[in-house]
Design a protein around this motif. Structure first.
Motif, PDB file in Angstrom:
ATOM      1  N   UNK A 101       5.095   2.675  11.961  1.00  0.00           N
ATOM      2  CA  UNK A 101       4.139   3.740  11.677  1.00  0.00           C
ATOM      3  C   UNK A 101       4.856   5.030  11.308  1.00  0.00           C
ATOM      4  N   UNK A 102       5.989   5.299  11.951  1.00  0.00           N
ATOM      5  CA  UNK A 102       6.757   6.507  11.637  1.00  0.00           C
ATOM      6  C   UNK A 102       7.438   6.369  10.283  1.00  0.00           C
ATOM      7  N   UNK A 103       7.973   5.173   9.998  1.00  0.00           N
ATOM      8  CA  UNK A 103       8.668   4.942   8.731  1.00  0.00           C
ATOM      9  C   UNK A 103       7.751   5.180   7.543  1.00  0.00           C
ATOM     10  N   UNK A 104       6.512   4.708   7.627  1.00  0.00           N
ATOM     11  CA  UNK A 104       5.564   4.854   6.515  1.00  0.00           C
ATOM     12  C   UNK A 104       4.685   6.100   6.658  1.00  0.00           C
ATOM     13  N   UNK A 105       4.942   6.889   7.681  1.00  0.00           N
ATOM     14  CA  UNK A 105       4.238   8.153   7.888  1.00  0.00           C
ATOM     15  C   UNK A 105       2.723   7.970   7.956  1.00  0.00           C
ATOM     16  N   UNK A 106       2.304   6.953   8.703  1.00  0.00           N
ATOM     17  CA  UNK A 106       0.875   6.778   8.908  1.00  0.00           C
ATOM     18  C   UNK A 106       0.380   7.796   9.938  1.00  0.00           C
ATOM     19  N   UNK A 107      -0.888   8.204   9.835  1.00  0.00           N
ATOM     20  CA  UNK A 107      -1.411   9.187  10.791  1.00  0.00           C
ATOM     21  C   UNK A 107      -1.259   8.687  12.229  1.00  0.00           C
ATOM     22  N   UNK A 108      -0.763   9.574  13.074  1.00  0.00           N
ATOM     23  CA  UNK A 108      -0.554   9.235  14.481  1.00  0.00           C
ATOM     24  C   UNK A 108      -1.172  10.328  15.335  1.00  0.00           C
ATOM     25  N   UNK A 109      -1.822   9.928  16.402  1.00  0.00           N
ATOM     26  CA  UNK A 109      -2.511  10.891  17.250  1.00  0.00           C
ATOM     27  C   UNK A 109      -1.619  11.608  18.240  1.00  0.00           C
ATOM     28  N   UNK A 110      -0.337  11.277  18.271  1.00  0.00           N
ATOM     29  CA  UNK A 110       0.564  11.949  19.195  1.00  0.00           C
ATOM     30  C   UNK A 110       0.269  11.629  20.641  1.00  0.00           C
ATOM     31  N   UNK A 111      -0.081  10.379  20.920  1.00  0.00           N
ATOM     32  CA  UNK A 111      -0.391   9.963  22.287  1.00  0.00           C
ATOM     33  C   UNK A 111       0.475   8.753  22.644  1.00  0.00           C
ATOM     34  N   UNK A 112       1.790   8.950  22.850  1.00  0.00           N
ATOM     35  CA  UNK A 112       2.657   7.794  23.125  1.00  0.00           C
ATOM     36  C   UNK A 112       2.323   7.094  24.429  1.00  0.00           C
ATOM     37  N   UNK A 151      -8.424  12.780   9.847  1.00  0.00           N
ATOM     38  CA  UNK A 151      -7.549  11.781  10.440  1.00  0.00           C
ATOM     39  C   UNK A 151      -6.770  10.977   9.398  1.00  0.00           C
ATOM     40  N   UNK A 152      -7.046  11.196   8.123  1.00  0.00           N
ATOM     41  CA  UNK A 152      -6.317  10.514   7.061  1.00  0.00           C
ATOM     42  C   UNK A 152      -6.092  11.520   5.940  1.00  0.00           C
ATOM     43  N   UNK A 166      -3.683   2.539   2.618  1.00  0.00           N
ATOM     44  CA  UNK A 166      -2.705   2.019   3.565  1.00  0.00           C
ATOM     45  C   UNK A 166      -2.817   2.677   4.922  1.00  0.00           C
ATOM     46  N   UNK A 167      -3.047   3.989   4.945  1.00  0.00           N
ATOM     47  CA  UNK A 167      -3.198   4.697   6.216  1.00  0.00           C
ATOM     48  C   UNK A 167      -4.445   4.250   6.961  1.00  0.00           C
ATOM     49  N   UNK A 168      -5.409   3.732   6.224  1.00  0.00           N
ATOM     50  CA  UNK A 168      -6.637   3.238   6.859  1.00  0.00           C
ATOM     51  C   UNK A 168      -6.482   1.825   7.389  1.00  0.00           C
ATOM     52  N   UNK A 169      -5.897   0.934   6.587  1.00  0.00           N
ATOM     53  CA  UNK A 169      -5.954  -0.485   6.922  1.00  0.00           C
ATOM     54  C   UNK A 169      -4.754  -0.970   7.735  1.00  0.00           C
ATOM     55  N   UNK A 170      -3.548  -0.455   7.458  1.00  0.00           N
ATOM     56  CA  UNK A 170      -2.351  -1.018   8.089  1.00  0.00           C
ATOM     57  C   UNK A 170      -2.334  -0.804   9.599  1.00  0.00           C
ATOM     58  N   UNK A 171      -2.650   0.397  10.142  1.00  0.00           N
ATOM     59  CA  UNK A 171      -2.632   0.540  11.593  1.00  0.00           C
ATOM     60  C   UNK A 171      -3.563  -0.416  12.322  1.00  0.00           C
ATOM     61  N   UNK A 222       0.832  -1.209   0.000  1.00  0.00           N
ATOM     62  CA  UNK A 222       0.000   0.000   0.000  1.00  0.00           C
ATOM     63  C   UNK A 222       0.861   1.251   0.000  1.00  0.00           C
ATOM     64  N   UNK A 223       2.087   1.145  -0.529  1.00  0.00           N
ATOM     65  CA  UNK A 223       3.009   2.277  -0.473  1.00  0.00           C
ATOM     66  C   UNK A 223       2.503   3.459  -1.291  1.00  0.00           C
ATOM     67  N   UNK A 224       1.790   3.200  -2.386  1.00  0.00           N
ATOM     68  CA  UNK A 224       1.303   4.300  -3.228  1.00  0.00           C
ATOM     69  C   UNK A 224       0.158   5.069  -2.587  1.00  0.00           C
ATOM     70  N   UNK A 225      -0.519   4.469  -1.617  1.00  0.00           N
ATOM     71  CA  UNK A 225      -1.595   5.098  -0.857  1.00  0.00           C
ATOM     72  C   UNK A 225      -2.818   5.439  -1.723  1.00  0.00           C
ATOM     73  N   UNK A 226      -2.640   6.284  -2.747  1.00  0.00           N
ATOM     74  CA  UNK A 226      -3.771   6.753  -3.551  1.00  0.00           C
ATOM     75  C   UNK A 226      -3.563   6.315  -5.002  1.00  0.00           C
ATOM     76  N   UNK A 227      -4.599   5.750  -5.601  1.00  0.00           N
ATOM     77  CA  UNK A 227      -4.518   5.329  -6.998  1.00  0.00           C
ATOM     78  C   UNK A 227      -4.606   6.538  -7.928  1.00  0.00           C
ATOM     79  N   UNK A 228      -3.768   6.555  -8.954  1.00  0.00           N
ATOM     80  CA  UNK A 228      -3.792   7.614  -9.953  1.00  0.00           C
ATOM     81  C   UNK A 228      -3.737   7.003 -11.349  1.00  0.00           C
ATOM     82  N   UNK A 229      -4.240   7.745 -12.307  1.00  0.00           N
ATOM     83  CA  UNK A 229      -4.200   7.370 -13.719  1.00  0.00           C
ATOM     84  C   UNK A 229      -4.794   5.983 -13.966  1.00  0.00           C
ATOM     85  N   UNK A 230      -5.971   5.755 -13.424  1.00  0.00           N
ATOM     86  CA  UNK A 230      -6.682   4.502 -13.654  1.00  0.00           C
ATOM     87  C   UNK A 230      -7.237   4.512 -15.084  1.00  0.00           C
TER      88      UNK A 230
END
Length: 405
Positions: A261-272, A191-192, A198-203, A54-62
């Protein structure tokens, strides 16, 4: 003629402290390649390779097609705007819908729009005109890209037509734009921000990965202890074993929450602190449940065979990929017996939505209660003075006799 061998007696491990039991359990995991692969190797491999899809996150040029039955400047403008949209790419301008359908069935395109005959005439007369859009519903992401892309193209052209009509009635260009859209709408995903899949499903799936790897590893390790007769142990020994499994589970959880989560820059709520509280409750519940299932199965291979096929059903009842209301009512209640149900909901609130700890407190309490019940059942079933189920004990004796032969 050889005399039949007697089943090996069930032995009780020697008395040892909590630290000794913890170290011995960790050493057993290191020596067991199968358990080591599940508890250490699998979380690392999943952490690197699962988000990669899910690295591309958003589909383009379908690839899409346009069925132009109008053949006017307006229909050609819609085609140009569709091709300019970043979501879709017009690969085919067909004369008939049958041609577009055949291209869709061959996999050359993922959807098409049908511009009806007489579209420009209807627009000039002020009549309603409909541009129908067909997309491949078998793939939700492709379907969404096709629908949104054509909707944006047609909507942009429609807005231009309305603005020109207002200008023809005497309004200036700024007045026409203001009349056409008196209330400016700006859509921002809270939140996304990337609106990526990927940001929706992987976390959420990360919690399932932690559960299934630890659950299978704990059940396999416990099955090994049952087969060798080491499951009859004092409470201190079992607490040390559970602590060893939790140690490995906490390390995997920190690996996901603190690095993947940090490596792939997924949304994080900042609540460690909330994430640490979640892991502190989530991992022990999984470890205790895995040990309890291992005692119940009484066999190393059987534990893996049964638990390996439970991942997909567990994902459906977790409440993030399938609406809970669509589940049968018995499943809506039984799903709370799985740590992932409470864990996924708490994680989405604490890690993605940025909610305070109080918002996830009911789920954390459910995890603590589940872990306490499972741990208590383990201590009750595996104490030295309490025999295991007669069927499991006979099966274990037969298995040990078979191994001896």
């Amino acid at each position: 003629m050889n005399a039949p061998m007697q089943p090996m007696p069930v032995t009780t491990p020697p008395r040892q402290g909590l630290l000794g039991a913890w170290l011995q359990a960790l050493a057993t995991v290191v020596r067991d390649k199968g358990v080591m692969l599940l508890l250490v190797g699998a979380p690392v491999l999943y952490g690197f390779f699962y988000p990669w899809f899910y690295a591309d996150e958003v589909l383009t040029r379908v690839p899409v097609a346009v069925v132009d039955r109008d053949h006017t400047s307006l229909s050609r403008q819609i085609t140009r705007f569709a091709d300019a949209d970043p979501r879709i790419e017009v690969r085919l301008v067909a004369a008939s819908e049958r041609e577009a359908q055949e291209a869709l069935w061959r996999g050359e395109i993922e959807g098409y729009a049908v511009i009806p005959a007489g579209l420009k005439r209807s627009v000039v007369r002020g009549e309603n005109a409909v541009v129908s859009i067909e997309a491949n519903g078998a793939y939700a992401l492709l379907n969404k890209a096709v629908q949104y892309g054509f909707a944006e193209a047609v909507g942009t052209v429609s807005a231009g037509v309305e603005i020109r009509k207002l200008q023809a009635s005497g309004q200036s260009a700024p007045q026409a734009r203001a009349s056409r859209a008196p209330v400016q709408l700006q859509m921002v995903a809270l939140f996304n921000p990337t609106e990526g899949y990927g940001s929706f499903v992987v976390p959420a799936v990360a919690l399932l990965i932690l559960q299934q790897t630890l659950l299978m590893g704990a059940a396999m390790l416990t099955g090994t202890w049952v087969e060798s007769g080491q499951h009859r142990a004092r409470a201190t020994t079992w607490l040390g074993r559970l602590l060893a499994l939790c140690t490995l589970g906490w390390a995997s959880g920190l690996f996901y929450f603190g690095w993947i989560f940090v490596l792939h820059d997924y949304p994080r709520g900042g609540n460690p602190l909330g994430a640490l509280a979640l892991l502190a409750c989530y991992i022990p519940a999984i470890a205790a449940l895995g040990v309890l299932l291992g005692l119940w199965f009484g066999n190393r291979e059987r534990a893996l065979q049964v638990l390996l096929f439970t991942t997909l059903p567990i994902a459906f009842v977790a409440g993030f990929s399938w609406p809970v209301e669509a589940l049968p009512e018995p499943l809506q209640w039984l799903r709370w017996l799985l740590p992932s149900t409470s864990g996924v909901q708490a994680s989405l609130r604490l890690n993605q939505l940025g909610a305070p700890l109080s918002a996830a407190l009911p789920y954390l309490c459910a995890l603590v209660a589940l872990g306490a019940v499972c741990a208590g059942a383990v201590l009750a079933l595996a104490r030295p003075s309490s025999p295991l189920r007669p069927g499991a004990q006979a099966a274990n004796a037969a298995e040990r006799e078979r191994r001896a032969y």
